[in-house]
Scaffold this motif. Sequence first.
Motif, PDB file in Angstrom:
ATOM      1  N   UNK A 283       0.822  -1.210   0.000  1.00  0.00           N
ATOM      2  CA  UNK A 283       0.000   0.000   0.000  1.00  0.00           C
ATOM      3  C   UNK A 283       0.855   1.259   0.000  1.00  0.00           C
ATOM      4  N   UNK A 284       2.003   1.210   0.684  1.00  0.00           N
ATOM      5  CA  UNK A 284       2.872   2.378   0.727  1.00  0.00           C
ATOM      6  C   UNK A 284       2.399   3.382   1.749  1.00  0.00           C
ATOM      7  N   UNK A 285       2.532   4.662   1.426  1.00  0.00           N
ATOM      8  CA  UNK A 285       2.200   5.733   2.365  1.00  0.00           C
ATOM      9  C   UNK A 285       0.701   6.021   2.329  1.00  0.00           C
ATOM     10  N   UNK A 286      -0.079   5.066   2.786  1.00  0.00           N
ATOM     11  CA  UNK A 286      -1.527   5.224   2.860  1.00  0.00           C
ATOM     12  C   UNK A 286      -1.905   5.390   4.322  1.00  0.00           C
ATOM     13  N   UNK A 287      -2.708   6.354   4.602  1.00  0.00           N
ATOM     14  CA  UNK A 287      -3.071   6.645   5.977  1.00  0.00           C
ATOM     15  C   UNK A 287      -3.811   5.481   6.603  1.00  0.00           C
ATOM     16  N   UNK A 288      -3.460   5.183   7.840  1.00  0.00           N
ATOM     17  CA  UNK A 288      -4.176   4.152   8.584  1.00  0.00           C
ATOM     18  C   UNK A 288      -5.641   4.514   8.738  1.00  0.00           C
ATOM     19  N   UNK A 289      -5.907   5.779   9.012  1.00  0.00           N
ATOM     20  CA  UNK A 289      -7.280   6.223   9.195  1.00  0.00           C
ATOM     21  C   UNK A 289      -8.069   6.082   7.905  1.00  0.00           C
ATOM     22  N   UNK A 290      -7.472   6.498   6.791  1.00  0.00           N
ATOM     23  CA  UNK A 290      -8.163   6.398   5.503  1.00  0.00           C
ATOM     24  C   UNK A 290      -8.451   4.945   5.163  1.00  0.00           C
ATOM     25  N   UNK A 291      -7.502   4.065   5.436  1.00  0.00           N
ATOM     26  CA  UNK A 291      -7.706   2.646   5.151  1.00  0.00           C
ATOM     27  C   UNK A 291      -8.879   2.090   5.946  1.00  0.00           C
ATOM     28  N   UNK A 292      -8.962   2.446   7.217  1.00  0.00           N
ATOM     29  CA  UNK A 292     -10.088   1.994   8.038  1.00  0.00           C
ATOM     30  C   UNK A 292     -11.400   2.570   7.539  1.00  0.00           C
ATOM     31  N   UNK A 293     -11.392   3.828   7.088  1.00  0.00           N
ATOM     32  CA  UNK A 293     -12.615   4.448   6.565  1.00  0.00           C
ATOM     33  C   UNK A 293     -13.074   3.769   5.287  1.00  0.00           C
ATOM     34  N   UNK A 294     -12.129   3.428   4.425  1.00  0.00           N
ATOM     35  CA  UNK A 294     -12.494   2.727   3.188  1.00  0.00           C
ATOM     36  C   UNK A 294     -13.115   1.372   3.511  1.00  0.00           C
ATOM     37  N   UNK A 295     -12.523   0.647   4.462  1.00  0.00           N
ATOM     38  CA  UNK A 295     -13.099  -0.638   4.865  1.00  0.00           C
ATOM     39  C   UNK A 295     -14.489  -0.490   5.448  1.00  0.00           C
ATOM     40  N   UNK A 296     -14.686   0.540   6.269  1.00  0.00           N
ATOM     41  CA  UNK A 296     -16.001   0.792   6.851  1.00  0.00           C
ATOM     42  C   UNK A 296     -17.018   1.126   5.769  1.00  0.00           C
ATOM     43  N   UNK A 297     -16.630   1.929   4.796  1.00  0.00           N
ATOM     44  CA  UNK A 297     -17.536   2.300   3.713  1.00  0.00           C
ATOM     45  C   UNK A 297     -17.900   1.093   2.863  1.00  0.00           C
ATOM     46  N   UNK A 298     -16.916   0.236   2.612  1.00  0.00           N
ATOM     47  CA  UNK A 298     -17.184  -0.970   1.820  1.00  0.00           C
ATOM     48  C   UNK A 298     -18.188  -1.873   2.533  1.00  0.00           C
ATOM     49  N   UNK A 299     -18.019  -2.046   3.819  1.00  0.00           N
ATOM     50  CA  UNK A 299     -18.968  -2.857   4.587  1.00  0.00           C
ATOM     51  C   UNK A 299     -20.361  -2.215   4.596  1.00  0.00           C
ATOM     52  N   UNK A 300     -20.414  -0.889   4.625  1.00  0.00           N
ATOM     53  CA  UNK A 300     -21.709  -0.194   4.595  1.00  0.00           C
ATOM     54  C   UNK A 300     -22.423  -0.433   3.276  1.00  0.00           C
TER      55      UNK A 300
END
Length: 411
Positions: A283-300
Motif C-alpha cells: 500500500x505504501x504511504x496510505x493513511x491508517x485512518x483512511x484505510x479503516x474508513x475505506x473498509x467501513x464504507x465498503x462494509x456499509x
Amino acid sequence: VIAICTFILLFGIKESARFNLVMTCINVVIIIYITVCGAINVNRYNWQPFLPYGWDGVLRGAGTVFFSYIGFDAVSALAGEVKNPKRDLPIGIIGTLVIVTLFYVCISLVITGMVPYNLLDIDAPLSQSFEQIGWNVTAGIISLGSISTLTVTTLATLLAQPRIFFQMSFDGLLWKPFSYVNSRNVPAFGSLVTFLISATLSLILDIEELANMISIGTLLAFTIVCGGVIILRFEVAKTDSAESVDDYMKNLSISAVAYALDAGPSVKRFARFRWYEPLARIIGQVSTVVTLLVGHSYCSVLLGVSIKMGAPIWSSIMCVVPMVIICILLALLSPKNVPKTFSCPLVPFLPMLGISSNIYLITQLSIDAVWRVAIWTAVGLLIYFGYGIRHSKLNKVLDETIPIDSHTANY
C-alpha cells in the motif's frame, strides 16, 4: 428561473442576499399558513397505519428527498462572506437544520392527516390535498408559493456553487478563470458555467431522475465530509522539525499502526507482531485512518445491498461486525487536532454513523442515478488527476515543508 437567478447573482452578494431574504420570508409565511390551515382539517384516523410502508419505506423516501438538504452545504460554501466563520457557520448550519426539520415534520403530519396517504397526488400533494377538501383558494396560494420556493432553491444552489469553484481555483484545483471576479466581487465565470450546466441538466432529465441524482450527490458529499472530520481530527500537525516529520510520516504509513494506536501496554505488545509489514509495502504511504474508513464504507455498501436484496440476517451481521471493529480501532486513536472553537462531538462514532447511514440511503435509490453520479464523479477525478493535483497549492506547501530524504523515504 435559472437564467433569472443567475442574472440576479451577477449584481453582487448583498443584492442577492436581499432578494433571497424577501423570497425566504414569503416561503416561511406560506409554510406557516399551510400548517395552520391543514391542522384545522386533520383527521387523526388518517394516520393509521402511521408507517404504511414500514421503516424500509421511510428510508427509501428519505433517500429520495435528501436533495432538500442541499442548502446546508450552501451555507458552508459562504464561509468567505461572513466576518466570523468559526462562530457564525455552526450557528447557521445547526439553526437551519433545526428549523427546516421542524417545518418538514409539521407539513408531513398535516398533509397525511388531511388526506389518506394512498389518495395523495404524487406530483402536487400540497395543493391537491386542499382541493380535495374544498379549500381551493388555499390550493391556489400553494401553487403560487411553489414558484417562490423553486426560485429560492435555485438561487441558493447557484449562489454557492460558483464560490466553491472560486475557492477550488484559488487553491489551484481548477483553472484560473474560475477565480476571476467582476467589479462587484462576484465569480462571474463560475456563475456562467454553473448556469450552463444547470440549464442543460434541467432540459435532458425529468424531475424524478434529477431528484435521485442530486440526492445521491448530496449523500456522497456528506459522506466525504464525515470522513474528512475523522481524518483531520487524527492528522498530525505539520511542521518542519525532523521529529515532527518523523511522527507525521509514521502516522501516514499503515506500517506504523501500533504507533498510531496510543492505547497503553497492550498495544505496545501488539506492536511486536510485524505481520502487517508486507501489506505496508504494497500500500505504501496510505493513511491508517483512511484505510479503516475505506473498509467501513465498503462494509456499509454491502450492508445496504444485502438489505435491499432481502438477504438472510447473517449476511447483515457479517457486515456489521467489521464496522463495529473499525469504530473501536478508530476510537483507540489519540486525537491530534481538536478545534478550540466548535467541534464535532462523539468522534469517531458520530461521523462513522453518518457515513453508514448516508451510504445505506444511496443503496436504496435507483441504479440509474448511481451510474450517473459515478460518471460525474469520474469526470471530477479526471480533472483532479489531470490538472488539480499538479497545481495544488497545498501540495507545493507540503513539498517545501516535508523534505523527502533517505530518512523519510523508508516509510
